[in-house]
Write an enzyme that holds these catalytic residues in place. Structure first.
Site, PDB file in Angstrom:
ATOM      1  N   LYS A   1      -0.977  -7.836  -1.788  1.00  0.00           N
ATOM      2  CA  LYS A   1      -0.516  -8.660  -0.652  1.00  0.00           C
ATOM      3  C   LYS A   1      -0.493  -7.854   0.648  1.00  0.00           C
ATOM      4  CE  LYS A   1       3.466  -9.640  -2.600  1.00  0.00           C
ATOM      5  NZ  LYS A   1       3.325  -8.822  -3.816  1.00  0.00           N
TER       6      LYS A   1
ATOM      7  N   ARG B   1      10.363 -15.802  -1.707  1.00  0.00           N
ATOM      8  CA  ARG B   1      10.291 -15.276  -3.063  1.00  0.00           C
ATOM      9  C   ARG B   1      11.200 -16.024  -4.026  1.00  0.00           C
ATOM     10  NH1 ARG B   1       8.530  -9.771  -2.002  1.00  0.00           N
ATOM     11  NH2 ARG B   1       8.700  -8.415  -3.783  1.00  0.00           N
TER      12      ARG B   1
ATOM     13  N   ARG C   1      -0.141   4.302  -6.069  1.00  0.00           N
ATOM     14  CA  ARG C   1      -0.125   3.864  -4.667  1.00  0.00           C
ATOM     15  C   ARG C   1       0.536   4.929  -3.803  1.00  0.00           C
ATOM     16  NH1 ARG C   1       2.756  -1.641  -2.843  1.00  0.00           N
ATOM     17  NH2 ARG C   1       4.534  -0.762  -3.965  1.00  0.00           N
TER      18      ARG C   1
ATOM     19  N   ARG D   1       6.692   5.152  -3.232  1.00  0.00           N
ATOM     20  CA  ARG D   1       7.933   4.380  -3.155  1.00  0.00           C
ATOM     21  C   ARG D   1       8.801   4.613  -4.385  1.00  0.00           C
ATOM     22  NH1 ARG D   1       6.052  -1.634  -1.379  1.00  0.00           N
ATOM     23  NH2 ARG D   1       7.633  -2.159  -2.926  1.00  0.00           N
TER      24      ARG D   1
ATOM     25  N   ARG E   1      10.404  -5.301 -11.899  1.00  0.00           N
ATOM     26  CA  ARG E   1      10.015  -6.133 -10.742  1.00  0.00           C
ATOM     27  C   ARG E   1       9.095  -7.274 -11.188  1.00  0.00           C
ATOM     28  NH1 ARG E   1       7.592  -1.612  -7.192  1.00  0.00           N
ATOM     29  NH2 ARG E   1       6.680  -3.291  -5.981  1.00  0.00           N
TER      30      ARG E   1
HETATM   31  P1  AP5 Z   1      -0.399  -3.494  -2.217  1.00  0.00           P
HETATM   32  O1  AP5 Z   1      -1.248  -4.176  -1.206  1.00  0.00           O
HETATM   33  O2  AP5 Z   1       0.552  -2.462  -1.761  1.00  0.00           O
HETATM   34  O3  AP5 Z   1       0.316  -4.600  -3.154  1.00  0.00           O
HETATM   35  P2  AP5 Z   1       1.510  -5.584  -2.832  1.00  0.00           P
HETATM   36  O4  AP5 Z   1       1.156  -6.906  -3.446  1.00  0.00           O
HETATM   37  O5  AP5 Z   1       1.860  -5.560  -1.396  1.00  0.00           O
HETATM   38  O6  AP5 Z   1       2.641  -4.910  -3.725  1.00  0.00           O
HETATM   39  P3  AP5 Z   1       4.172  -4.584  -3.382  1.00  0.00           P
HETATM   40  O7  AP5 Z   1       4.634  -3.620  -4.424  1.00  0.00           O
HETATM   41  O8  AP5 Z   1       4.345  -4.194  -1.972  1.00  0.00           O
HETATM   42  O9  AP5 Z   1       4.803  -5.965  -3.639  1.00  0.00           O
HETATM   43  P4  AP5 Z   1       6.255  -6.278  -3.874  1.00  0.00           P
HETATM   44  O10 AP5 Z   1       6.209  -7.734  -3.668  1.00  0.00           O
HETATM   45  O11 AP5 Z   1       6.792  -5.841  -5.177  1.00  0.00           O
HETATM   46  O12 AP5 Z   1       7.034  -5.341  -2.825  1.00  0.00           O
HETATM   47  P5  AP5 Z   1       7.732  -5.665  -1.437  1.00  0.00           P
HETATM   48  O13 AP5 Z   1       7.585  -4.502  -0.577  1.00  0.00           O
HETATM   49  O14 AP5 Z   1       7.341  -7.002  -0.949  1.00  0.00           O
HETATM   50  O15 AP5 Z   1      -1.402  -2.850  -3.315  1.00  0.00           O
HETATM   51  C1  AP5 Z   1      -0.908  -2.103  -4.405  1.00  0.00           C
HETATM   52  C2  AP5 Z   1      -1.846  -0.938  -4.714  1.00  0.00           C
HETATM   53  O16 AP5 Z   1      -3.084  -1.444  -5.205  1.00  0.00           O
HETATM   54  C3  AP5 Z   1      -2.204  -0.058  -3.505  1.00  0.00           C
HETATM   55  O17 AP5 Z   1      -2.311   1.254  -3.924  1.00  0.00           O
HETATM   56  C4  AP5 Z   1      -3.578  -0.616  -3.050  1.00  0.00           C
HETATM   57  O18 AP5 Z   1      -4.357   0.380  -2.418  1.00  0.00           O
HETATM   58  C5  AP5 Z   1      -4.176  -1.049  -4.372  1.00  0.00           C
HETATM   59  N1  AP5 Z   1      -5.043  -2.223  -4.267  1.00  0.00           N
HETATM   60  C6  AP5 Z   1      -4.785  -3.360  -3.546  1.00  0.00           C
HETATM   61  N2  AP5 Z   1      -5.781  -4.261  -3.722  1.00  0.00           N
HETATM   62  C7  AP5 Z   1      -6.661  -3.695  -4.599  1.00  0.00           C
HETATM   63  C8  AP5 Z   1      -7.892  -4.132  -5.174  1.00  0.00           C
HETATM   64  N3  AP5 Z   1      -8.401  -5.353  -4.917  1.00  0.00           N
HETATM   65  N4  AP5 Z   1      -8.534  -3.301  -6.025  1.00  0.00           N
HETATM   66  C9  AP5 Z   1      -8.012  -2.071  -6.308  1.00  0.00           C
HETATM   67  N5  AP5 Z   1      -6.851  -1.587  -5.788  1.00  0.00           N
HETATM   68  C10 AP5 Z   1      -6.183  -2.399  -4.939  1.00  0.00           C
HETATM   69  O19 AP5 Z   1       9.267  -5.779  -1.897  1.00  0.00           O
HETATM   70  C11 AP5 Z   1       9.976  -4.650  -2.330  1.00  0.00           C
HETATM   71  C12 AP5 Z   1      11.404  -5.040  -2.673  1.00  0.00           C
HETATM   72  O20 AP5 Z   1      12.075  -5.539  -1.499  1.00  0.00           O
HETATM   73  C13 AP5 Z   1      11.569  -6.155  -3.710  1.00  0.00           C
HETATM   74  O21 AP5 Z   1      11.517  -5.674  -5.041  1.00  0.00           O
HETATM   75  C14 AP5 Z   1      12.947  -6.699  -3.341  1.00  0.00           C
HETATM   76  O22 AP5 Z   1      13.974  -5.846  -3.804  1.00  0.00           O
HETATM   77  C15 AP5 Z   1      12.940  -6.611  -1.815  1.00  0.00           C
HETATM   78  N6  AP5 Z   1      12.408  -7.841  -1.216  1.00  0.00           N
HETATM   79  C16 AP5 Z   1      11.273  -7.967  -0.474  1.00  0.00           C
HETATM   80  N7  AP5 Z   1      11.087  -9.237  -0.093  1.00  0.00           N
HETATM   81  C17 AP5 Z   1      12.129  -9.945  -0.608  1.00  0.00           C
HETATM   82  C18 AP5 Z   1      12.483 -11.317  -0.582  1.00  0.00           C
HETATM   83  N8  AP5 Z   1      11.732 -12.239   0.051  1.00  0.00           N
HETATM   84  N9  AP5 Z   1      13.624 -11.694  -1.214  1.00  0.00           N
HETATM   85  C19 AP5 Z   1      14.410 -10.798  -1.856  1.00  0.00           C
HETATM   86  N10 AP5 Z   1      14.119  -9.481  -1.929  1.00  0.00           N
HETATM   87  C20 AP5 Z   1      12.989  -9.052  -1.320  1.00  0.00           C
HETATM   88 MG    MG Z   2       3.516  -4.871  -0.256  1.00  0.00          MG
END
Ligand code: AP5
Ligand code: MG
Length: 216
Positions: free
Chosen positions: A15, A90, A129, A162, A173
């Site tokens: 994402k 979410r 990552r 992270r 998660r």
């Molecule tokens: P990346 O693009 O970083 O993936 P992502 O989907 O953004 O993964 P996240 O871990 O950031 O998602 P998340 O939803 O768990 O975390 P968030 O920060 O939102 O890609 C991942 C890896 O794969 C990278 O190394 C990239 O290079 C590689 N890659 C990407 N595409 C690829 C491809 N096509 N082929 C090969 N490699 C690829 O949330 C973190 C925390 O914050 C949550 O757990 C929660 O505690 C809190 N939080 C955030 N939002 C909310 C909400 N709305 N409500 C409540 N709590 C929340």
């Molecule tokens: Mg992300």
């Protein structure tokens, strides 16, 4: 009318990676709830202190805090033309809140690309990552390596792993996603907004599919 896009999908599916590319290509602002929380943690705000305990355990931050934070971000003038929402909503309560917030401006979510990949792939992507500490740019040791190990290609800042990318936390998660976020798949499908995108493809191919989904 403004263009609000919700990127839906499990942790590690890409994402953040795709939101950054789409923001560049469409001129829309990238709004990541995870990045906003991490910024608050870095700046040691009260919100950051409260959010950190949930994030480190791989739990969702409570809806009221999350909704208030995103609402304030969307109200800023740079979101006037819309935004690419990454990681928000979410939960069904967050999705309902978003609908109400946008309705105040006479807007609504336009399209919800839903990016998919199997669990083994998510774990593998997150375990290697590297994230940039200045602006959250993401790299992968094998699939998207930085030119110089440990340094962001885009802004030269340091890369870090992270805390919530530890294998155990990642597995939790994913469970949290399945339980609390997956109901949004049918929520947006019923509204005719969901477009499935195969996230197992290369980063470039996923971008092409997302751009096609936005043109629909
Ligand atoms: P990346 O693009 O970083 O993936 P992502 O989907 O953004 O993964 P996240 O871990 O950031 O998602 P998340 O939803 O768990 O975390 P968030 O920060 O939102 O890609 C991942 C890896 O794969 C990278 O190394 C990239 O290079 C590689 N890659 C990407 N595409 C690829 C491809 N096509 N082929 C090969 N490699 C690829 O949330 C973190 C925390 O914050 C949550 O757990 C929660 O505690 C809190 N939080 C955030 N939002 C909310 C909400 N709305 N409500 C409540 N709590 C929340
Ligand atoms: Mg992300």
């Amino acid at each position: 009318m403004a263009t609000y896009i919700v990127l839906l999908g499990p942790p590690g599916v890409g994402k953040g990676t795709q939101a950054k590319v789409l923001a560049k290509q469409t001129g829309l602002v990238h709004v990541s709830s995870g990045d906003l929380f991490r910024e608050n943690i870095k700046n040691q705000t009260e919100l950051g202190r409260l959010a950190q305990s949930y994030i480190n355990k791989g739990e969702l931050v409570p809806d009221d805090m999350t909704i208030a934070m995103v609402k304030a971000r969307i109200a800023r003038p740079d979101c006037e033309m819309g935004a690419i929402l990454d990681g928000f909503p979410r939960t069904p309560a967050q999705a309902d809140a978003l609908r109400k917030i946008l309705a105040e401006f006479g807007d609504d979510v336009k399209v919800v690309p839903y990016i998919t990949a199997p669990e083994e792939m998510l774990v593998e992507r997150l375990s290697r990552r590297w994230t940039c500490c200045a602006q959250g740019h993401v790299f992968h040791e094998l699939y998207n390596p930085p030119q110089k190990a440990g340094v962001c290609d885009i802004d030269g800042s340091e890369l870090y792993q992270r805390d919530d990318d530890k294998a155990e936390t990642v597995k939790h998660r994913i469970q949290v996603y399945l339980k609390q976020t997956a109901p949004l798949i049918s929520y947006y499908r019923e509204q005719g907004k969901l477009v499935e995108v195969d996230g197992t493809q290369s980063i470039e191919q996923v971008t092409q599919d997302l751009l096609a989904a936005l043109r629909q």
